[in-house]
Design a protein around this motif. Structure first.
Motif, mmCIF file in Angstrom:
data_model
loop_
_atom_site.group_PDB
_atom_site.id
_atom_site.type_symbol
_atom_site.label_atom_id
_atom_site.label_comp_id
_atom_site.label_asym_id
_atom_site.label_seq_id
_atom_site.Cartn_x
_atom_site.Cartn_y
_atom_site.Cartn_z
ATOM 1 N N PRO A 75 8.939 1.644 -4.163
ATOM 2 C CA PRO A 75 8.169 0.428 -4.498
ATOM 3 C C PRO A 75 7.682 -0.328 -3.263
ATOM 4 C CG PRO A 75 10.158 0.554 -5.834
ATOM 5 C CD PRO A 75 10.280 1.606 -4.778
ATOM 6 N N VAL A 76 8.489 -0.351 -2.210
ATOM 7 C CA VAL A 76 8.083 -1.045 -0.977
ATOM 8 C C VAL A 76 6.856 -0.367 -0.379
ATOM 9 C CG1 VAL A 76 8.759 -1.586 1.391
ATOM 10 C CG2 VAL A 76 10.381 -1.935 -0.479
ATOM 11 N N ILE A 77 6.886 0.956 -0.298
ATOM 12 C CA ILE A 77 5.740 1.682 0.256
ATOM 13 C C ILE A 77 4.516 1.517 -0.640
ATOM 14 C CG2 ILE A 77 4.845 3.976 0.855
ATOM 15 C CD1 ILE A 77 7.594 4.752 1.809
ATOM 16 N N CYS A 78 4.716 1.521 -1.954
ATOM 17 C CA CYS A 78 3.597 1.315 -2.890
ATOM 18 C C CYS A 78 2.915 -0.031 -2.651
ATOM 19 C CB CYS A 78 4.091 1.392 -4.335
ATOM 20 S SG CYS A 78 4.397 3.049 -4.947
ATOM 21 N N ILE A 79 3.711 -1.082 -2.583
ATOM 22 C CA ILE A 79 3.166 -2.435 -2.410
ATOM 23 C C ILE A 79 2.456 -2.560 -1.067
ATOM 24 C CG2 ILE A 79 3.790 -4.870 -2.137
ATOM 25 C CD1 ILE A 79 6.095 -4.314 -4.143
ATOM 26 N N LEU A 80 3.097 -2.059 -0.006
ATOM 27 C CA LEU A 80 2.482 -2.156 1.325
ATOM 28 C C LEU A 80 1.247 -1.260 1.440
ATOM 29 C CD1 LEU A 80 5.656 -2.296 3.609
ATOM 30 C CD2 LEU A 80 4.137 -4.165 2.929
ATOM 31 N N THR A 81 1.229 -0.138 0.722
ATOM 32 C CA THR A 81 0.034 0.708 0.693
ATOM 33 C C THR A 81 -1.137 -0.050 0.088
ATOM 34 O OG1 THR A 81 1.291 2.779 0.564
ATOM 35 C CG2 THR A 81 -0.971 2.831 -0.273
ATOM 36 N N TYR A 82 -0.880 -0.801 -0.962
ATOM 37 C CA TYR A 82 -1.914 -1.604 -1.632
ATOM 38 C C TYR A 82 -2.530 -2.608 -0.653
ATOM 39 C CZ TYR A 82 -3.907 -5.113 -4.787
ATOM 40 O OH TYR A 82 -4.746 -6.011 -5.403
ATOM 41 N N PHE A 83 -1.685 -3.411 -0.022
ATOM 42 C CA PHE A 83 -2.197 -4.465 0.862
ATOM 43 C C PHE A 83 -2.755 -3.896 2.169
ATOM 44 C CE2 PHE A 83 0.727 -6.962 -1.828
ATOM 45 C CZ PHE A 83 -0.146 -7.958 -2.221
ATOM 46 N N SER A 84 -2.107 -2.861 2.700
ATOM 47 C CA SER A 84 -2.580 -2.263 3.940
ATOM 48 C C SER A 84 -3.962 -1.639 3.754
ATOM 49 C CB SER A 84 -1.586 -1.197 4.422
ATOM 50 O OG SER A 84 -2.053 -0.557 5.582
ATOM 51 N N ALA A 85 -4.165 -0.921 2.645
ATOM 52 C CA ALA A 85 -5.465 -0.285 2.384
ATOM 53 C C ALA A 85 -6.559 -1.334 2.218
ATOM 54 C CB ALA A 85 -5.367 0.604 1.148
ATOM 55 N N LYS A 86 -6.257 -2.412 1.485
ATOM 56 C CA LYS A 86 -7.255 -3.480 1.299
ATOM 57 C C LYS A 86 -7.599 -4.129 2.640
ATOM 58 C CE LYS A 86 -7.662 -6.034 -2.266
ATOM 59 N NZ LYS A 86 -7.537 -7.028 -3.338
ATOM 60 N N TYR A 87 -6.583 -4.340 3.465
ATOM 61 C CA TYR A 87 -6.808 -4.979 4.753
ATOM 62 C C TYR A 87 -7.701 -4.125 5.653
ATOM 63 C CZ TYR A 87 -5.892 -6.317 9.591
ATOM 64 O OH TYR A 87 -6.047 -6.649 10.910
ATOM 65 N N PHE A 88 -7.365 -2.851 5.796
ATOM 66 C CA PHE A 88 -8.139 -1.980 6.685
ATOM 67 C C PHE A 88 -9.535 -1.696 6.142
ATOM 68 C CE2 PHE A 88 -3.962 -0.969 8.543
ATOM 69 C CZ PHE A 88 -4.287 -1.031 9.897
ATOM 70 N N ASP A 89 -9.663 -1.575 4.815
ATOM 71 C CA ASP A 89 -10.998 -1.363 4.240
ATOM 72 C C ASP A 89 -11.880 -2.596 4.467
ATOM 73 O OD1 ASP A 89 -10.403 1.149 3.463
ATOM 74 O OD2 ASP A 89 -10.509 0.811 1.307
ATOM 75 N N HIS A 90 -11.285 -3.781 4.299
ATOM 76 C CA HIS A 90 -12.041 -5.019 4.557
ATOM 77 C C HIS A 90 -12.414 -5.108 6.039
ATOM 78 C CE1 HIS A 90 -13.342 -9.186 4.169
ATOM 79 N NE2 HIS A 90 -12.551 -9.502 5.199
#
Length: 465
Positions: A208-223
């Motif tokens: 779950p930790v990796i899932c949540i951080l994957t969500y925010f990390s991907a949004k951050y880098f894509d932005h």
């Protein structure tokens, strides 16, 4: 101290050669040979430990006898387990059972409209699939064919989709994993117990930790890269997914159950459930492969000759595992034995103990060594196989036992592999995404560092505590 300096120099040279794409098996073998030779010539009083107390009579031959002892010991146990698992995985792929399972598990994700939610859930699905598809590169290639086009169609960037797929096998879960089998064997416990009682609870916290951080990390880098996720029509996504599956081997839907059969048998016939009967990993893999073969006989009864020839994939898969994984285990263990023979390992352990580190401090030091090795070499197997044998010595006399060291070491090796720009799986996903491995590693860093922090916290509270 001189012995430690020699060991460090040899290790640095070996790591440099591996980073420069020299064959790791040969490099580790020669590094171990160098350490043993230096020990025999300059430190003849050091105790070189053998698997069997059967020296040849001359130290020069004893070094090579040690390689023989490691090969005999590993091939008869752990090596056969890994070869059987590798052969089974290859045969499941050959008959289309692996693809059927991946299709069934990934298609529902296309029905979710939120791109980054699908990306995060995709990691969890991939990590579950890793239990049945133990090859990191193999699983990544399957997901690149199936899940990757779906994620891109949904609107996430190519780099975000590729980075997520590059992390799906970081935990090396299940009885089919070579590192899990080595950890269980070193801790002297059944691999089903190691999986069910130790790996699953820890994975339930890390995933779950990796899932949540994957969500925010991907949004951050894509932005940051000025990529805007535009959600397409649902039908367009399904059409794209169907198009990506045109060249896949077509197998009946029930074939999706075949890859999970050995794990199911191992867990049922173990100390967890039916303890009167115990089924080993090798036996379960053979049973699973033969059931797949009988299914192929029934499905392709008009092409019986091709079905019989097709089963040779199982044996070729076993041979391939020997030439890649088992030989790496042998060479890595010989290198680790060289470090122990020259006294470097005992010196580091004694220094850490004298510094008052305690079991948690020792665990962090050992995990740091494994992480650096995995990042430099791009191989979690090489890193874990080199240091796993140290765990019983470090934890001797403690109440926690070897598992308190082996569990974080194993997970650290897998996580650090996906932090390495020279890792095979990272290079593969980077090529598909048409970006550099460094760009992929930047995106995997935040979720995986979060996974490491969760790993150490869990181990401190529930295992070593």
């Amino acid at each position: 101290m001189i012995e430690l300096i020699i060991a460090i120099v040899v290790s640095v040279v070996a790591a440099t050669l591996i980073v420069k794409k020299y064959q790791p098996h040969t490099v580790l073998l020669l590094a171990g040979l160098t350490l043993f030779a230096v020990t025999a010539i300059f430190y003849p009083t050091h105790d070189i430990v053998f698997k069997k107390d059967d020296p040849t009579g001359w130290a020069g031959f004893d070094i090579f006898e040690h390689i023989h002892a490691i090969m005999s010991y590993r091939l008869a146990g752990l090596g056969l387990i890994i070869m059987a698992a590798g052969g089974f995985a290859k045969y499941m792929d050959h008959i289309g059972a692996t693809q059927a399972m991946v299709n069934i598990t990934t298609r529902p994700l296309a029905r979710i409209g939120a791109p980054y939610v699908v990306l995060a859930i995709g990691y969890a699905v991939g990590q579950i699939l890793n239990i049945f598809i133990p090859s990191a590169a193999g699983l990544a290639m399957l997901l690149l064919v199936t899940l990757y086009p779906t994620l891109v169609k949904l609107g996430v960037s190519r780099a975000a989709a590729a980075a997520m797929i590059g992390t799906t096998s970081v935990l090396d879960l299940g009885p089919a994993s070579g590192t899990a089998n080595l950890a269980a064997h070193t801790a002297n416990i059944d691999v089903a117990i190691f999986f069910a009682q130790y790996q699953i609870p820890l994975a339930a916290c890390i995933v779950p930790v990796i899932c949540i951080l994957t969500y925010f990390s991907a949004k951050y880098f894509d932005h940051k890269d000025n990529h805007e996720a535009i959600v397409p029509h649902h039908g367009d996504v399904m059409d794209g997914m169907n198009a990506s599956s045109d060249d896949e081997p077509h197998a009946p839907a029930f074939y999706a159950l075949l890859p999970i059969l050995p794990l199911t048998l191992i867990l049922i016939f173990s100390k967890l459930l039916i303890h009167q009967i115990e089924l080993g990993v090798v036996t379960a893999m053979i049973i699973g492969a033969l059931i797949g073969f009988f299914c192929e006989m029934f499905r392709n009864r008009h092409k019986m000759d091709a079905v019989f020839k097709g089963f040779m994939v199982f044996f070729r898969g076993m041979g391939n595992m020997f030439s890649t994984i088992i030989s790496l285990i042998i060479c890595a263990e010989f290198f680790a034995a060289g470090l122990k023979a020259i006294g470097a390992i005992d010196f580091m352990i004694a220094s850490a103990q004298n510094a008052g580190f305690g079991i948690m401090g020792m665990m962090l030091v050992a995990c740091g060594l494994v992480a650096v090795t995995a990042i430099m070499t791009g191989s979690g197997n090489a890193a874990f196989f080199s240091f796993a044998s140290l765990a019983p010595n470090i934890t001797a006399g403690t109440a926690t036992g070897a598992v308190s060291m082996l569990l974080p070491l194993q997970f650290t090796a897998g996580i650090a592999r996906s932090l390495s720009p020279v890792s095979g799986v990272i290079i593969a996903v980077a090529e598909v995404a048409e970006c550099s491995p460094i760009d992929i590693v930047k995106r995997t860093a935040i979720p995986l560092v979060g996974g490491l922090i969760t790993l150490f916290a869990y181990n401190a509270i529930f295992v070593a505590g």
